[in-house]
Enzyme design. Structure first.
Site, PDB file in Angstrom:
ATOM      1  N   GLN A 193       0.848  -1.187   0.000  1.00 15.37           N
ATOM      2  CA  GLN A 193       0.000   0.000   0.000  1.00 15.37           C
ATOM      3  C   GLN A 193       0.886   1.242   0.000  1.00 15.37           C
ATOM      4  OE1 GLN A 193      -2.003   1.606   3.596  1.00 15.37           O
ATOM      5  NE2 GLN A 193      -3.911   1.007   2.559  1.00 15.37           N
ATOM      6  N   TYR A 219      -6.227  10.846   4.188  1.00 16.21           N
ATOM      7  CA  TYR A 219      -4.820  11.026   3.832  1.00 16.21           C
ATOM      8  C   TYR A 219      -4.745  12.033   2.679  1.00 16.21           C
ATOM      9  CZ  TYR A 219      -3.730   7.048   6.865  1.00 16.21           C
ATOM     10  OH  TYR A 219      -3.581   6.214   7.943  1.00 16.21           O
TER      11      TYR A 219
END
Length: 279
Positions: free
Chosen positions: A103, A173
């Site tokens: 990720q 994020y």
């Protein structure tokens, strides 16, 4: 005589050009096993045990595309120096018959100068209570450079032997901070309308797909709701998901919540008031 049908869960499946031996995937959940922002033996042992357990693919998480995208000290930071150690992990995973993924993301305002090495950056500059820390608005040249950093990180993942990458565009994020009206207050081409707010995500995914080429799988995690009033709601989230699909990615992970604003929405539960009060 009727025969028992095998569950589809244990049959092969494809993520783009990558074929998994079955449809079980160890999701991208932060392990906290990377002292010095580098892979450790503990990280290798953990993912090897998951692969030996028979999953189709295991996902290392969370790896920042740049130093200033780290939100915790024991997170991976993608850079050439860690490629040999990552290759050691992917070789071990592949030996079991499983696939390996990583990720990739940038935490934006969810960091601190002591971790990021500088004042945290975001779509807009405001004080972030989560850290807590002042946050600096990104310049246009920084935004463009950051999109290229996502592509560079994918190339490093390829060199490390990863079969797939998962791009984190949710949970508040950096990409999510550009998408959400809660964190994006810009009045230039990167803010305002949803189409403008998706511009940074589009540029990142363009760089990612270019770097992934024809033999790596690409997955994107995105929010269906930010989890609070004033954030992204389902209608806009569906538009974002269609835009992700248009970029050519191979799978989408549907999630929700802002770690810095609605953390329990991410965890899918109520705030544990009694436990928090006790401790």
């Amino acid at each position: 005589m009727e025969t028992k049908k095998e569950s589809i869960l244990f049959t092969p499946a494809n993520i783009g050009p990558v074929t998994l031996r079955n449809r079980t995937i160890r999701s991208a959940a932060f392990e906290g096993m990377c002292p010095g922002n580098s892979p450790s033996q503990q990280l290798k042992d953990y993912h090897l045990s998951v692969a030996e357990g028979g999953v189709g693919m295991t996902t290392l998480a969370y790896a920042s595309v740049t130093r200033n995208g780290l939100s915790f000290p024991r997170q991976l930071w993608m850079r050439p120096e860690i490629v040999p150690a990552l290759r050691d992990i992917t070789d071990a995973i592949h030996a079991t018959g499983a696939k390996a993924s990583i990720q990739l993301g940038h935490c934006g305002n969810m960091s601190h100068k002591s971790t990021a090495g500088e004042t945290p950056i975001s779509a807009s500059g405001r004080f972030n209570i989560y850290s807590p820390t002042p946050v600096r608005k990104m310049r246009e040249d920084e935004i463009i450079a950051m999109s290229r950093s996502f592509g560079d990180a994918v190339r490093l993942a390829r060199d490390s032997g990863m079969d797939c990458v998962e791009i984190h565009a949710g949970h508040g994020y950096l990409i999510s901070q550009f998408l959400s009206p809660y964190t994006n207050h810009r009045r230039d081409r990167w803010g305002g309308s949803l189409d403008n707010r998706m511009r940074f995500m589009r540029m990142c995914l363009e760089e990612v797909m270019k770097a992934a080429g024809s033999d790596m799988g690409v997955v994107v995690k995105t929010n269906m709701r930010d989890g609070f009033k004033g954030g992204m709601e389902i209608d806009d989230a569906l538009t974002v998901a269609r835009e992700i699909e248009r970029a050519g990615v191979h799978a989408i992970v549907l999630s929700g919540g802002f770690v810095s604003k609605a953390p329990m929405y991410v965890m899918r539960g109520e705030m544990p008031i009694k436990a928090l009060t006790h401790y």
